[in-house]
Design a protein around this motif. Structure first.
Motif, PDB file in Angstrom:
ATOM      1  N   LEU A   1       0.845  -1.193   0.000  1.00 43.71           N
ATOM      2  CA  LEU A   1       0.000   0.000   0.000  1.00 43.71           C
ATOM      3  C   LEU A   1       0.886   1.250   0.000  1.00 43.71           C
ATOM      4  CD1 LEU A   1      -2.852  -0.963   2.492  1.00 43.71           C
ATOM      5  CD2 LEU A   1      -2.775  -1.234   0.008  1.00 43.71           C
ATOM      6  N   PRO A   2       0.396   2.362  -0.571  1.00 40.27           N
ATOM      7  CA  PRO A   2       1.197   3.590  -0.603  1.00 40.27           C
ATOM      8  C   PRO A   2       1.621   4.050   0.791  1.00 40.27           C
ATOM      9  CG  PRO A   2      -0.786   3.838  -1.950  1.00 40.27           C
ATOM     10  CD  PRO A   2      -0.897   2.523  -1.233  1.00 40.27           C
ATOM     11  N   GLY A   3       0.794   3.759   1.778  1.00 42.90           N
ATOM     12  CA  GLY A   3       1.121   4.080   3.164  1.00 42.90           C
ATOM     13  C   GLY A   3       0.404   3.104   4.078  1.00 42.90           C
ATOM     14  N   LEU A   4       1.000   2.837   5.195  1.00 46.00           N
ATOM     15  CA  LEU A   4       0.394   1.953   6.194  1.00 46.00           C
ATOM     16  C   LEU A   4      -0.928   2.553   6.662  1.00 46.00           C
ATOM     17  CD1 LEU A   4       1.454  -0.583   7.990  1.00 46.00           C
ATOM     18  CD2 LEU A   4       1.712   1.163   9.736  1.00 46.00           C
ATOM     19  N   ILE A   5      -1.953   1.725   6.807  1.00 46.18           N
ATOM     20  CA  ILE A   5      -3.224   2.187   7.379  1.00 46.18           C
ATOM     21  C   ILE A   5      -3.236   1.723   8.834  1.00 46.18           C
ATOM     22  CG2 ILE A   5      -5.731   2.187   7.237  1.00 46.18           C
ATOM     23  CD1 ILE A   5      -5.477   1.389   4.291  1.00 46.18           C
ATOM     24  N   PRO A   6      -2.987   2.650   9.769  1.00 46.16           N
ATOM     25  CA  PRO A   6      -2.865   2.271  11.178  1.00 46.16           C
ATOM     26  C   PRO A   6      -4.183   1.807  11.794  1.00 46.16           C
ATOM     27  CG  PRO A   6      -2.101   4.541  10.796  1.00 46.16           C
ATOM     28  CD  PRO A   6      -2.763   4.067   9.547  1.00 46.16           C
ATOM     29  N   LEU A   7      -4.064   1.016  12.836  1.00 48.58           N
ATOM     30  CA  LEU A   7      -5.225   0.502  13.550  1.00 48.58           C
ATOM     31  C   LEU A   7      -6.131   1.633  14.023  1.00 48.58           C
ATOM     32  CD1 LEU A   7      -6.872  -1.801  14.760  1.00 48.58           C
ATOM     33  CD2 LEU A   7      -5.357  -1.723  16.757  1.00 48.58           C
TER      34      LEU A   7
ATOM     35  N   ILE B   1     -11.609  -0.004   2.974  1.00 48.95           N
ATOM     36  CA  ILE B   1     -10.178   0.026   3.268  1.00 48.95           C
ATOM     37  C   ILE B   1      -9.379   0.332   1.999  1.00 48.95           C
ATOM     38  CG2 ILE B   1      -8.199  -1.351   4.049  1.00 48.95           C
ATOM     39  CD1 ILE B   1     -10.285  -2.834   5.904  1.00 48.95           C
ATOM     40  N   LEU B   2      -9.738  -0.284   0.881  1.00 53.50           N
ATOM     41  CA  LEU B   2      -9.045   0.006  -0.387  1.00 53.50           C
ATOM     42  C   LEU B   2      -9.165   1.470  -0.764  1.00 53.50           C
ATOM     43  CD1 LEU B   2      -9.609  -2.813  -3.038  1.00 53.50           C
ATOM     44  CD2 LEU B   2      -7.509  -2.193  -1.824  1.00 53.50           C
ATOM     45  N   ASN B   3     -10.348   2.031  -0.594  1.00 59.77           N
ATOM     46  CA  ASN B   3     -10.547   3.448  -0.908  1.00 59.77           C
ATOM     47  C   ASN B   3      -9.654   4.321  -0.027  1.00 59.77           C
ATOM     48  OD1 ASN B   3     -12.420   2.841  -2.894  1.00 59.77           O
ATOM     49  ND2 ASN B   3     -14.184   3.185  -1.551  1.00 59.77           N
ATOM     50  N   GLN B   4      -9.510   3.945   1.222  1.00 60.81           N
ATOM     51  CA  GLN B   4      -8.657   4.694   2.132  1.00 60.81           C
ATOM     52  C   GLN B   4      -7.183   4.575   1.729  1.00 60.81           C
ATOM     53  OE1 GLN B   4      -9.739   6.705   4.416  1.00 60.81           O
ATOM     54  NE2 GLN B   4      -7.775   7.269   5.291  1.00 60.81           N
TER      55      GLN B   4
ATOM     56  N   GLY C   1     -10.601  -6.849  22.144  1.00 60.97           N
ATOM     57  CA  GLY C   1     -10.296  -8.201  22.576  1.00 60.97           C
ATOM     58  C   GLY C   1     -10.089  -9.211  21.464  1.00 60.97           C
ATOM     59  N   ASN C   2     -10.167  -8.796  20.209  1.00 62.65           N
ATOM     60  CA  ASN C   2      -9.975  -9.749  19.120  1.00 62.65           C
ATOM     61  C   ASN C   2      -8.502  -9.840  18.771  1.00 62.65           C
ATOM     62  OD1 ASN C   2      -9.838 -11.040  16.540  1.00 62.65           O
ATOM     63  ND2 ASN C   2     -12.036 -10.759  16.416  1.00 62.65           N
ATOM     64  N   ARG C   3      -7.940 -11.013  18.959  1.00 65.22           N
ATOM     65  CA  ARG C   3      -6.513 -11.194  18.730  1.00 65.22           C
ATOM     66  C   ARG C   3      -6.219 -12.250  17.668  1.00 65.22           C
ATOM     67  NH1 ARG C   3      -3.142  -9.079  22.724  1.00 65.22           N
ATOM     68  NH2 ARG C   3      -1.651 -10.641  22.081  1.00 65.22           N
ATOM     69  N   LEU C   4      -7.226 -12.620  16.888  1.00 69.76           N
ATOM     70  CA  LEU C   4      -7.019 -13.638  15.860  1.00 69.76           C
ATOM     71  C   LEU C   4      -6.016 -13.183  14.817  1.00 69.76           C
ATOM     72  CD1 LEU C   4     -10.534 -15.111  15.047  1.00 69.76           C
ATOM     73  CD2 LEU C   4      -8.637 -16.218  16.220  1.00 69.76           C
ATOM     74  N   SER C   5      -5.213 -14.113  14.326  1.00 68.21           N
ATOM     75  CA  SER C   5      -4.223 -13.793  13.296  1.00 68.21           C
ATOM     76  C   SER C   5      -4.772 -13.962  11.887  1.00 68.21           C
ATOM     77  CB  SER C   5      -2.984 -14.668  13.482  1.00 68.21           C
ATOM     78  OG  SER C   5      -3.329 -16.032  13.347  1.00 68.21           O
ATOM     79  N   VAL C   6      -5.948 -14.568  11.756  1.00 61.37           N
ATOM     80  CA  VAL C   6      -6.604 -14.747  10.458  1.00 61.37           C
ATOM     81  C   VAL C   6      -8.079 -14.436  10.668  1.00 61.37           C
ATOM     82  CG1 VAL C   6      -7.153 -16.367   8.602  1.00 61.37           C
ATOM     83  CG2 VAL C   6      -4.998 -16.618   9.847  1.00 61.37           C
ATOM     84  N   MET C   7      -8.639 -13.566   9.819  1.00 53.88           N
ATOM     85  CA  MET C   7     -10.054 -13.210   9.978  1.00 53.88           C
ATOM     86  C   MET C   7     -10.657 -12.816   8.636  1.00 53.88           C
ATOM     87  SD  MET C   7      -9.458  -9.595  11.948  1.00 53.88           S
ATOM     88  CE  MET C   7      -8.240 -10.335  13.025  1.00 53.88           C
ATOM     89  N   PRO C   8     -11.958 -13.049   8.499  1.00 51.48           N
ATOM     90  CA  PRO C   8     -12.626 -12.647   7.265  1.00 51.48           C
ATOM     91  C   PRO C   8     -12.839 -11.136   7.215  1.00 51.48           C
ATOM     92  CG  PRO C   8     -14.202 -13.597   8.793  1.00 51.48           C
ATOM     93  CD  PRO C   8     -12.851 -13.724   9.439  1.00 51.48           C
ATOM     94  N   VAL C   9     -12.912 -10.622   5.989  1.00 48.67           N
ATOM     95  CA  VAL C   9     -13.224  -9.210   5.750  1.00 48.67           C
ATOM     96  C   VAL C   9     -14.375  -9.195   4.754  1.00 48.67           C
ATOM     97  CG1 VAL C   9     -12.362  -7.018   4.818  1.00 48.67           C
ATOM     98  CG2 VAL C   9     -10.822  -8.499   6.142  1.00 48.67           C
ATOM     99  N   GLY C  10     -15.445  -8.481   5.072  1.00 57.23           N
ATOM    100  CA  GLY C  10     -16.575  -8.379   4.166  1.00 57.23           C
ATOM    101  C   GLY C  10     -16.223  -7.563   2.923  1.00 57.23           C
ATOM    102  N   GLU C  11     -16.969  -7.764   1.864  1.00 58.17           N
ATOM    103  CA  GLU C  11     -16.715  -7.050   0.604  1.00 58.17           C
ATOM    104  C   GLU C  11     -16.800  -5.533   0.798  1.00 58.17           C
ATOM    105  OE1 GLU C  11     -15.470  -6.429  -3.042  1.00 58.17           O
ATOM    106  OE2 GLU C  11     -15.753  -8.496  -2.386  1.00 58.17           O
ATOM    107  N   GLU C  12     -17.812  -5.065   1.517  1.00 59.57           N
ATOM    108  CA  GLU C  12     -17.937  -3.617   1.747  1.00 59.57           C
ATOM    109  C   GLU C  12     -16.774  -3.094   2.582  1.00 59.57           C
ATOM    110  OE1 GLU C  12     -21.742  -2.144   3.072  1.00 59.57           O
ATOM    111  OE2 GLU C  12     -22.795  -3.613   1.808  1.00 59.57           O
TER     112      GLU C  12
END
Length: 152
Positions: free
Chosen positions: A107-113, A147-150, A131-142
């Motif tokens: 990405l052109p720049g990191l998107i911080p938490l 995030i891509l737009n950002q 409290g969510n610490r999972l290393s793998v998670m789903p991301v919805g299309e929207e």
């Protein structure tokens, strides 16, 4: 095609490692959480994945990779020399999964938490929930598109 987010410490495997890897391919192994493993098992070739840098000075989404090989038994679980060895796992009944992922782009720049937490439309993204610490998670299309737009 599904969308995902995986977390990694950049000192262990970051977006730069994918960019420098032969053919841009790295096996995603060593996941030792059952829920994250179940998500890995759902990944399919062609799925897109945000790579999130965690446990470092600058945390956030750093780049995009894609799944090029769906889930298969994680070979590190069988290697006694590996820090991910699991003596209870057998080749007949493996407990852990891995996938192969390939570099797409940084990405052109990191998107911080903190920025992700403040973005409208990401309230249900597991990453921003307390409290969510999972290393793998789903991301919805929207959520993916927000995030891509950002990212620009």
């Amino acid at each position: 095609m599904a969308k995902w987010l995986v977390k990694s410490e950049p000192a262990e495997c970051g977006i730069e490692d994918f960019a420098k890897a032969p053919d841009g391919v790295i096996p995603w192994d060593g996941v030792r959480n059952y829920q994250a493993r179940n998500f890995l098992a759902q990944m399919a070739e062609g799925d897109e994945v945000f790579l999130y840098h965690s446990s470092c000075k600058h945390i956030g989404i750093a780049g995009i990779v894609t799944v090029i090989r769906s889930a298969y038994p994680d070979p590190t679980q069988f290697d006694p020399e590996s820090p991910y060895y699991d003596g209870k796992s057998t080749r007949e009944k493996p407990r852990w999964q891995a996938v192969d992922m390939k570099y797409v782009r940084t990405l052109p720049g990191l998107i911080p938490l903190e920025e992700l937490k403040s973005m409208a439309g990401l309230e249900d993204l597991p990453l921003v929930r307390k409290g969510n610490r999972l290393s793998v998670m789903p991301v919805g299309e929207e959520e993916w598109q927000i995030i891509l737009n950002q990212a620009g």
